[in-house]
Write a protein that holds these residues in place. Structure first.
Motif, PDB file in Angstrom:
ATOM      1  N   GLU A  87       0.826  -1.197   0.000  1.00  0.00           N
ATOM      2  CA  GLU A  87       0.000   0.000   0.000  1.00  0.00           C
ATOM      3  C   GLU A  87       0.865   1.253   0.000  1.00  0.00           C
ATOM      4  N   LEU A  88       1.930   1.233   0.781  1.00  0.00           N
ATOM      5  CA  LEU A  88       2.832   2.380   0.837  1.00  0.00           C
ATOM      6  C   LEU A  88       3.504   2.602  -0.515  1.00  0.00           C
ATOM      7  N   ARG A  89       3.928   1.494  -1.153  1.00  0.00           N
ATOM      8  CA  ARG A  89       4.550   1.600  -2.471  1.00  0.00           C
ATOM      9  C   ARG A  89       3.577   2.191  -3.483  1.00  0.00           C
ATOM     10  N   GLU A  90       2.335   1.696  -3.467  1.00  0.00           N
ATOM     11  CA  GLU A  90       1.338   2.200  -4.410  1.00  0.00           C
ATOM     12  C   GLU A  90       1.048   3.671  -4.148  1.00  0.00           C
ATOM     13  N   LYS A  91       0.976   4.029  -2.869  1.00  0.00           N
ATOM     14  CA  LYS A  91       0.719   5.425  -2.511  1.00  0.00           C
ATOM     15  C   LYS A  91       1.870   6.305  -2.976  1.00  0.00           C
ATOM     16  N   MET A  92       3.107   5.827  -2.756  1.00  0.00           N
ATOM     17  CA  MET A  92       4.268   6.601  -3.176  1.00  0.00           C
ATOM     18  C   MET A  92       4.307   6.736  -4.699  1.00  0.00           C
ATOM     19  N   MET A  93       3.963   5.652  -5.400  1.00  0.00           N
ATOM     20  CA  MET A  93       3.943   5.703  -6.857  1.00  0.00           C
ATOM     21  C   MET A  93       2.879   6.681  -7.343  1.00  0.00           C
ATOM     22  N   ALA A  94       1.702   6.644  -6.708  1.00  0.00           N
ATOM     23  CA  ALA A  94       0.632   7.558  -7.089  1.00  0.00           C
ATOM     24  C   ALA A  94       1.055   9.004  -6.826  1.00  0.00           C
ATOM     25  N   ASN A  95       1.687   9.231  -5.676  1.00  0.00           N
ATOM     26  CA  ASN A  95       2.161  10.583  -5.364  1.00  0.00           C
ATOM     27  C   ASN A  95       3.215  11.030  -6.361  1.00  0.00           C
ATOM     28  N   ALA A  96       4.130  10.112  -6.700  1.00  0.00           N
ATOM     29  CA  ALA A  96       5.176  10.456  -7.667  1.00  0.00           C
ATOM     30  C   ALA A  96       4.565  10.770  -9.024  1.00  0.00           C
ATOM     31  N   LYS A  97       3.584   9.973  -9.452  1.00  0.00           N
ATOM     32  CA  LYS A  97       2.922  10.233 -10.739  1.00  0.00           C
ATOM     33  C   LYS A  97       2.213  11.583 -10.703  1.00  0.00           C
ATOM     34  N   GLU A  98       1.524  11.842  -9.596  1.00  0.00           N
ATOM     35  CA  GLU A  98       0.792  13.104  -9.469  1.00  0.00           C
ATOM     36  C   GLU A  98       1.773  14.281  -9.474  1.00  0.00           C
ATOM     37  N   GLN A  99       2.859  14.129  -8.732  1.00  0.00           N
ATOM     38  CA  GLN A  99       3.855  15.196  -8.686  1.00  0.00           C
ATOM     39  C   GLN A  99       4.486  15.396 -10.065  1.00  0.00           C
ATOM     40  N   ALA A 100       4.769  14.288 -10.753  1.00  0.00           N
ATOM     41  CA  ALA A 100       5.338  14.388 -12.096  1.00  0.00           C
ATOM     42  C   ALA A 100       4.359  15.080 -13.042  1.00  0.00           C
ATOM     43  N   LYS A 101       3.074  14.770 -12.891  1.00  0.00           N
ATOM     44  CA  LYS A 101       2.057  15.395 -13.739  1.00  0.00           C
ATOM     45  C   LYS A 101       1.995  16.890 -13.456  1.00  0.00           C
ATOM     46  N   VAL A 102       2.009  17.240 -12.155  1.00  0.00           N
ATOM     47  CA  VAL A 102       1.965  18.652 -11.784  1.00  0.00           C
ATOM     48  C   VAL A 102       3.196  19.375 -12.329  1.00  0.00           C
ATOM     49  N   GLU A 103       4.366  18.753 -12.162  1.00  0.00           N
ATOM     50  CA  GLU A 103       5.601  19.357 -12.666  1.00  0.00           C
ATOM     51  C   GLU A 103       5.551  19.474 -14.187  1.00  0.00           C
ATOM     52  N   GLY A 104       5.056  18.440 -14.838  1.00  0.00           N
ATOM     53  CA  GLY A 104       4.931  18.479 -16.302  1.00  0.00           C
ATOM     54  C   GLY A 104       3.979  19.571 -16.745  1.00  0.00           C
ATOM     55  N   ASP A 105       2.829  19.680 -16.082  1.00  0.00           N
ATOM     56  CA  ASP A 105       1.869  20.742 -16.412  1.00  0.00           C
ATOM     57  C   ASP A 105       2.489  22.112 -16.199  1.00  0.00           C
ATOM     58  N   LYS A 106       3.252  22.240 -15.094  1.00  0.00           N
ATOM     59  CA  LYS A 106       3.903  23.511 -14.802  1.00  0.00           C
ATOM     60  C   LYS A 106       4.929  23.844 -15.890  1.00  0.00           C
ATOM     61  N   MET A 107       5.697  22.826 -16.293  1.00  0.00           N
ATOM     62  CA  MET A 107       6.697  23.047 -17.336  1.00  0.00           C
ATOM     63  C   MET A 107       6.028  23.411 -18.660  1.00  0.00           C
ATOM     64  N   ILE A 108       4.907  22.737 -18.957  1.00  0.00           N
ATOM     65  CA  ILE A 108       4.174  23.041 -20.192  1.00  0.00           C
ATOM     66  C   ILE A 108       3.649  24.470 -20.144  1.00  0.00           C
ATOM     67  N   ALA A 109       3.102  24.860 -18.974  1.00  0.00           N
ATOM     68  CA  ALA A 109       2.582  26.224 -18.833  1.00  0.00           C
ATOM     69  C   ALA A 109       3.707  27.237 -18.983  1.00  0.00           C
ATOM     70  N   GLN A 110       4.867  26.951 -18.381  1.00  0.00           N
ATOM     71  CA  GLN A 110       6.004  27.861 -18.523  1.00  0.00           C
ATOM     72  C   GLN A 110       6.466  27.931 -19.976  1.00  0.00           C
ATOM     73  N   ALA A 111       6.475  26.780 -20.646  1.00  0.00           N
ATOM     74  CA  ALA A 111       6.878  26.765 -22.056  1.00  0.00           C
ATOM     75  C   ALA A 111       5.898  27.567 -22.901  1.00  0.00           C
ATOM     76  N   LYS A 112       4.594  27.400 -22.600  1.00  0.00           N
ATOM     77  CA  LYS A 112       3.584  28.166 -23.350  1.00  0.00           C
ATOM     78  C   LYS A 112       3.753  29.664 -23.089  1.00  0.00           C
ATOM     79  N   ALA A 113       3.992  29.998 -21.810  1.00  0.00           N
ATOM     80  CA  ALA A 113       4.184  31.412 -21.480  1.00  0.00           C
ATOM     81  C   ALA A 113       5.421  31.946 -22.179  1.00  0.00           C
TER      82      ALA A 113
END
Length: 166
Positions: A87-113
């Motif tokens: 459960e901890l591994r799955e939670k950490m993976m989900a958090n990592a995916k979510e964080q990666a998505k947020v970082e990716g969205d942020k990078m995309i927004a910065q690139a668009k800007a």
């Protein structure tokens, strides 16, 4: 057998009987008692050994039952720990995916800007260049037209005519 009956002596019989009884008493006192005591002690020792063996058997069963119980508890704890780890591994993976998505969205927004800023800067630069070229072209055209006096008068008349019409 006849000979035994003919040679029978009562005195000898009494002495033999007395010696036999005396032998039995001596054997009883010095041999039978220690032998019987030894047999009784041995019997008691065997009973004690059997009782001890039975107690050991019961204790072994208890120890076996306790070890089985501990083994089951250990297995249960292991399963719980493995489940928690999964459960901890799955939670950490989900958090990592979510964080990666947020970082990716942020990078995309910065690139668009950045792209929008560069696009605006490029458009502004193009406008400035177009304006400069337009001014240069107009300057050259006006210089050419203003060099000739007749053309200057005609241009002034046309402008005055346009002003009156508006």
């Amino acid at each position: 057998m006849d000979k035994l009956l003919n040679d029978f002596s009562f005195g000898l019989f009494v002495w033999q009987t007395l010696l036999f009884v005396l032998l039995l008493l001596l054997l009883y006192k010095y041999a039978w008692k220690p032998i019987l005591n030894a047999v009784d002690d041995r019997e008691e020792g065997i009973k004690n050994a059997l009782a001890a063996a039975e107690d050991a058997k019961k204790e072994m069963q208890n120890v076996t039952a306790d070890s089985e119980k501990l083994l089951k508890e250990a297995r249960g704890e292991r399963e719980a720990m493995l489940k928690e780890a999964r459960e901890l591994r799955e939670k950490m993976m989900a958090n990592a995916k979510e964080q990666a998505k947020v970082e990716g969205d942020k990078m995309i927004a910065q690139a668009k800007a950045t792209i929008d800023g560069e696009k605006k800067a490029a458009v502004a630069e193009i406008k400035n260049q177009v304006a400069d070229l337009s001014v240069q072209i107009a300057e050259k055209v006006l210089k050419e037209q203003l060099t000739n006096k007749d053309k200057q008068l005609k241009l002034v008349d046309d402008m005055l005519g346009d002003l009156k019409l508006n």
